[in-house]
Design a protein around this motif. Structure first.
Motif, PDB file in Angstrom:
ATOM      1  N   ASP A   1      55.679  29.833  47.633  1.00  0.00           N
ATOM      2  CA  ASP A   1      55.510  30.655  46.438  1.00  0.00           C
ATOM      3  C   ASP A   1      54.068  30.723  45.952  1.00  0.00           C
ATOM      4  OD1 ASP A   1      58.208  31.199  46.390  1.00  0.00           O
ATOM      5  OD2 ASP A   1      58.686  29.548  45.015  1.00  0.00           O
ATOM      6  N   SER A   2      53.159  30.032  46.603  1.00  0.00           N
ATOM      7  CA  SER A   2      51.777  30.012  46.122  1.00  0.00           C
ATOM      8  C   SER A   2      51.139  31.399  46.193  1.00  0.00           C
ATOM      9  CB  SER A   2      50.936  28.995  46.902  1.00  0.00           C
ATOM     10  OG  SER A   2      50.841  29.354  48.271  1.00  0.00           O
ATOM     11  N   GLY A   3      51.619  32.252  47.070  1.00  0.00           N
ATOM     12  CA  GLY A   3      51.086  33.612  47.169  1.00  0.00           C
ATOM     13  C   GLY A   3      51.341  34.430  45.926  1.00  0.00           C
ATOM     14  N   TYR A   4      52.481  34.197  45.283  1.00  0.00           N
ATOM     15  CA  TYR A   4      52.807  34.923  44.056  1.00  0.00           C
ATOM     16  C   TYR A   4      51.822  34.564  42.942  1.00  0.00           C
ATOM     17  CZ  TYR A   4      55.127  36.150  39.723  1.00  0.00           C
ATOM     18  OH  TYR A   4      55.395  36.640  38.468  1.00  0.00           O
ATOM     19  N   LEU A   5      51.607  33.280  42.717  1.00  0.00           N
ATOM     20  CA  LEU A   5      50.664  32.844  41.684  1.00  0.00           C
ATOM     21  C   LEU A   5      49.243  33.293  42.017  1.00  0.00           C
ATOM     22  CD1 LEU A   5      51.879  29.240  40.801  1.00  0.00           C
ATOM     23  CD2 LEU A   5      51.946  31.268  39.357  1.00  0.00           C
ATOM     24  N   PHE A   6      48.895  33.204  43.281  1.00  0.00           N
ATOM     25  CA  PHE A   6      47.578  33.653  43.724  1.00  0.00           C
ATOM     26  C   PHE A   6      47.392  35.122  43.350  1.00  0.00           C
ATOM     27  CE2 PHE A   6      44.793  35.534  46.928  1.00  0.00           C
ATOM     28  CZ  PHE A   6      43.707  34.665  46.912  1.00  0.00           C
ATOM     29  N   ASP A   7      48.362  35.965  43.710  1.00  0.00           N
ATOM     30  CA  ASP A   7      48.281  37.407  43.421  1.00  0.00           C
ATOM     31  C   ASP A   7      48.215  37.697  41.922  1.00  0.00           C
ATOM     32  OD1 ASP A   7      48.151  38.452  45.978  1.00  0.00           O
ATOM     33  OD2 ASP A   7      50.320  38.742  46.146  1.00  0.00           O
ATOM     34  N   GLU A   8      49.006  36.978  41.129  1.00  0.00           N
ATOM     35  CA  GLU A   8      48.999  37.191  39.680  1.00  0.00           C
ATOM     36  C   GLU A   8      47.610  36.936  39.103  1.00  0.00           C
ATOM     37  OE1 GLU A   8      51.545  38.201  37.437  1.00  0.00           O
ATOM     38  OE2 GLU A   8      52.406  38.838  39.342  1.00  0.00           O
ATOM     39  N   ASN A   9      46.961  35.893  39.589  1.00  0.00           N
ATOM     40  CA  ASN A   9      45.631  35.555  39.085  1.00  0.00           C
ATOM     41  C   ASN A   9      44.544  36.440  39.670  1.00  0.00           C
ATOM     42  OD1 ASN A   9      46.002  33.294  37.161  1.00  0.00           O
ATOM     43  ND2 ASN A   9      47.145  32.499  38.901  1.00  0.00           N
ATOM     44  N   VAL A  10      44.748  36.938  40.884  1.00  0.00           N
ATOM     45  CA  VAL A  10      43.832  37.936  41.434  1.00  0.00           C
ATOM     46  C   VAL A  10      43.855  39.161  40.533  1.00  0.00           C
ATOM     47  CG1 VAL A  10      43.491  39.593  43.324  1.00  0.00           C
ATOM     48  CG2 VAL A  10      43.887  37.188  43.846  1.00  0.00           C
ATOM     49  N   GLU A  11      45.050  39.582  40.124  1.00  0.00           N
ATOM     50  CA  GLU A  11      45.177  40.757  39.249  1.00  0.00           C
ATOM     51  C   GLU A  11      44.435  40.559  37.932  1.00  0.00           C
ATOM     52  OE1 GLU A  11      46.369  43.907  39.591  1.00  0.00           O
ATOM     53  OE2 GLU A  11      46.445  43.303  41.688  1.00  0.00           O
ATOM     54  N   LEU A  12      44.551  39.380  37.353  1.00  0.00           N
ATOM     55  CA  LEU A  12      43.847  39.094  36.106  1.00  0.00           C
ATOM     56  C   LEU A  12      42.331  39.152  36.336  1.00  0.00           C
ATOM     57  CD1 LEU A  12      43.729  38.248  33.150  1.00  0.00           C
ATOM     58  CD2 LEU A  12      44.063  35.869  33.903  1.00  0.00           C
ATOM     59  N   GLY A  13      41.870  38.516  37.399  1.00  0.00           N
ATOM     60  CA  GLY A  13      40.441  38.549  37.720  1.00  0.00           C
ATOM     61  C   GLY A  13      39.953  39.956  38.009  1.00  0.00           C
ATOM     62  N   LEU A  14      40.742  40.733  38.740  1.00  0.00           N
ATOM     63  CA  LEU A  14      40.366  42.117  39.043  1.00  0.00           C
ATOM     64  C   LEU A  14      40.297  42.980  37.791  1.00  0.00           C
ATOM     65  CD1 LEU A  14      42.229  43.082  42.351  1.00  0.00           C
ATOM     66  CD2 LEU A  14      39.771  43.205  41.909  1.00  0.00           C
ATOM     67  N   GLN A  15      41.206  42.738  36.863  1.00  0.00           N
ATOM     68  CA  GLN A  15      41.178  43.495  35.614  1.00  0.00           C
ATOM     69  C   GLN A  15      39.845  43.251  34.902  1.00  0.00           C
ATOM     70  OE1 GLN A  15      44.134  42.386  32.694  1.00  0.00           O
ATOM     71  NE2 GLN A  15      43.920  44.312  31.621  1.00  0.00           N
ATOM     72  N   ILE A  16      39.428  42.014  34.852  1.00  0.00           N
ATOM     73  CA  ILE A  16      38.152  41.669  34.212  1.00  0.00           C
ATOM     74  C   ILE A  16      36.991  42.283  34.987  1.00  0.00           C
ATOM     75  CG2 ILE A  16      36.585  39.737  33.710  1.00  0.00           C
ATOM     76  CD1 ILE A  16      39.244  38.115  33.102  1.00  0.00           C
ATOM     77  N   TYR A  17      37.037  42.183  36.305  1.00  0.00           N
ATOM     78  CA  TYR A  17      35.986  42.774  37.147  1.00  0.00           C
ATOM     79  C   TYR A  17      35.867  44.276  36.895  1.00  0.00           C
ATOM     80  CZ  TYR A  17      33.651  44.501  41.319  1.00  0.00           C
ATOM     81  OH  TYR A  17      32.801  45.156  42.188  1.00  0.00           O
ATOM     82  N   ASN A  18      37.003  44.961  36.873  1.00  0.00           N
ATOM     83  CA  ASN A  18      36.997  46.413  36.676  1.00  0.00           C
ATOM     84  C   ASN A  18      36.502  46.804  35.289  1.00  0.00           C
ATOM     85  OD1 ASN A  18      37.913  46.990  39.281  1.00  0.00           O
ATOM     86  ND2 ASN A  18      40.045  46.842  38.680  1.00  0.00           N
ATOM     87  N   LEU A  19      36.911  46.058  34.278  1.00  0.00           N
ATOM     88  CA  LEU A  19      36.433  46.349  32.925  1.00  0.00           C
ATOM     89  C   LEU A  19      34.926  46.154  32.831  1.00  0.00           C
ATOM     90  CD1 LEU A  19      39.326  44.735  30.858  1.00  0.00           C
ATOM     91  CD2 LEU A  19      38.663  47.162  30.830  1.00  0.00           C
ATOM     92  N   ARG A  20      34.428  45.076  33.418  1.00  0.00           N
ATOM     93  CA  ARG A  20      32.976  44.841  33.416  1.00  0.00           C
ATOM     94  C   ARG A  20      32.240  45.958  34.152  1.00  0.00           C
ATOM     95  NH1 ARG A  20      33.163  38.322  34.606  1.00  0.00           N
ATOM     96  NH2 ARG A  20      33.275  37.675  32.421  1.00  0.00           N
TER      97      ARG A  20
END
Length: 173
Positions: free
Chosen positions: A95-114
């Motif tokens: 299940d580590s892939g699910y948590l990894f993806d969720e946090n990638v999405e959060l990081g990407l959201q910040i990256y895109n906003l910046r």
């Protein structure tokens, strides 16, 4: 990672060194960086073909399995997203892939906003630079001021969204 597929994964010197030592560390680094082991082993095999060195698959995989555990963490997923990458959760065990993806999405959201904020800053700067032209007529200057105000409003909204995203905790479970 996909952009590196056409490049040699190792230099001839690195192949010779790996041939005389161990493939475990190379596997660990590749796992920690989220590489698919079969794809990366094929790249190493191709890179080392000239000097007649073959990767030791068993040793490489032992290192890769240890490295991928470090890659598939929530913190690493967040870092990957912040860098603008979507990562490679397919290599994550269980299940580590699910948590990894969720946090990638959060990081990407910040990256895109910046990125959007930086783009707006660039546009505002460009408009301000154009305003220094003494040959501009009154209507053009008014239009430029309007565009600056509009971009500034957009930027304020994006900064608010960025602050909200930055306040969200990394997802741990």
């Amino acid at each position: 990672m996909a952009g590196l597929v056409g490049c040699a994964s190792m230099t001839k010197e690195q192949c010779l060194e790996a041939g005389s030592t161990s493939w475990e560390n190379i596997g660990w680094v590749d796992g920690r960086d989220g590489w698919d082991p079969e794809q990366r082993l094929a790249m190493h095999r191709e890179a080392c073909q000239e000097v007649r060195i073959l990767p030791d698959r068993k040793t490489y995989m032992r290192g890769w399995h240890n490295g991928v555990i470090e890659y598939c963490t929530p913190d690493r997923g967040y870092e990957v997203g912040l860098s603008g990458s979507s990562g490679n959760s397919r290599v994550c065990p269980g299940d580590s892939g699910y948590l990894f993806d969720e946090n990638v999405e959060l990081g990407l959201q910040i990256y895109n906003l910046r990125s959007e904020i930086a783009q707006l800053e660039s546009e505002i700067s460009s408009y301000e630079q154009r305003l220094t032209d003494k040959k501009l007529d009154r209507e053009t200057k008014r239009d430029l001021h309007t565009m600056i105000r509009n971009r500034d409003t957009e930027q304020s909204h994006l900064r608010m969204l960025l602050n909200e995203a930055l306040a969200r905790p990394i997802i741990r479970n």
